[in-house]
Enzyme design. Structure first.
Site, mmCIF file in Angstrom:
data_model
loop_
_atom_site.group_PDB
_atom_site.id
_atom_site.type_symbol
_atom_site.label_atom_id
_atom_site.label_comp_id
_atom_site.label_asym_id
_atom_site.label_seq_id
_atom_site.Cartn_x
_atom_site.Cartn_y
_atom_site.Cartn_z
ATOM 1 N N CYS A 93 0.854 -1.197 0.000
ATOM 2 C CA CYS A 93 0.000 0.000 0.000
ATOM 3 C C CYS A 93 0.887 1.242 0.000
ATOM 4 O O CYS A 93 1.862 1.307 0.743
ATOM 5 C CB CYS A 93 -0.879 -0.011 1.246
ATOM 6 S SG CYS A 93 -1.930 1.432 1.406
ATOM 7 N N LEU A 94 0.532 2.220 -0.833
ATOM 8 C CA LEU A 94 1.321 3.452 -0.911
ATOM 9 C C LEU A 94 1.317 4.203 0.418
ATOM 10 O O LEU A 94 2.217 4.982 0.696
ATOM 11 C CB LEU A 94 0.779 4.358 -2.030
ATOM 12 C CG LEU A 94 0.907 3.800 -3.453
ATOM 13 C CD1 LEU A 94 0.169 4.683 -4.448
ATOM 14 C CD2 LEU A 94 2.373 3.649 -3.853
ATOM 15 N N HIS A 135 -8.996 -3.804 -1.805
ATOM 16 C CA HIS A 135 -8.051 -2.971 -1.056
ATOM 17 C C HIS A 135 -8.519 -1.505 -1.031
ATOM 18 O O HIS A 135 -8.529 -0.862 0.017
ATOM 19 C CB HIS A 135 -6.671 -3.111 -1.718
ATOM 20 C CG HIS A 135 -5.580 -2.339 -1.050
ATOM 21 N ND1 HIS A 135 -4.552 -2.941 -0.359
ATOM 22 C CD2 HIS A 135 -5.349 -1.005 -0.965
ATOM 23 C CE1 HIS A 135 -3.743 -1.999 0.123
ATOM 24 N NE2 HIS A 135 -4.201 -0.821 -0.245
HETATM 25 ZN ZN LIG Z 1 -3.643 1.162 0.001
#
Ligand SMILES: [Zn+2]
Length: 168
Positions: A93-94, A135
């Protein structure tokens, strides 16, 4: 506005349930446009509005990371219609830098949402694409993928994250 700053683990906006979009106005169009630029620049295959500190129900997905315009999907107020099966695969995840862990997700999903013209779209997805939708929809419900890990794993990951984020 161009590329926006991606907020990271610990920022309260990531734990909030994002607001539904009542009208696709200029603010939402700007947000969606900036999200695509931000996702491609990162680079990433998905982004949810809370990750750029906008608590709105908007997600962008592009498995091609800008290579193929046909793969770009922008959805407003997305929601699942159906989910079935199970698949475990690695996720990152960023907003959770440096962490990649196996997460269980549905193997196939059907979802609906609005495109930027306000038209309803129904999308069926499997594998990686289904995973990204799960997500990103988790994000607009205030949930991060690391919350899905076992308690022991979660503790280890949170320790690692603190170090990672302190190092900048
Ligand atoms: Zn994410």
């Amino acid at each position: 506005m161009p590329v926006r700053k991606i907020v990271t683990y610990g920022h309260p906006v990531l734990e909030k349930v994002a607001e539904p979009v009542a009208e696709i106005d200029d603010e939402i169009l700007d947000l969606a446009h900036d999200m695509v630029l931000t996702m491609h620049a990162a680079p990433g295959i998905g982004l949810a509005a809370p990750q750029v500190n906008a608590s709105r129900r908007v997600i962008t997905v592009d498995l091609s990371v800008g290579e193929d315009p046909d793969e770009l999907i922008i959805l407003v107020n997305p929601e699942f219609i159906e989910a079935e099966g199970e698949e475990v695969n690695e996720e990152g995840c960023l907003s959770v830098p440096g962490i990649h862990e196996n997460v269980k997700r549905p193997a196939r999903v059907r979802l609906r949402g609005l495109d930027l013209k306000g038209k309803e779209r129904v999308i069926e997805a499997t594998g990686q694409l289904a995973r990204v939708f799960c997500h990103e929809i988790d994000h607009i419900n205030g949930r991060l993928f690391i919350e899905k890990l076992s308690p022991l794993k979660k503790t280890l990951v949170k320790k690692k994250l603190k170090k990672e984020l302190a190092a900048g």
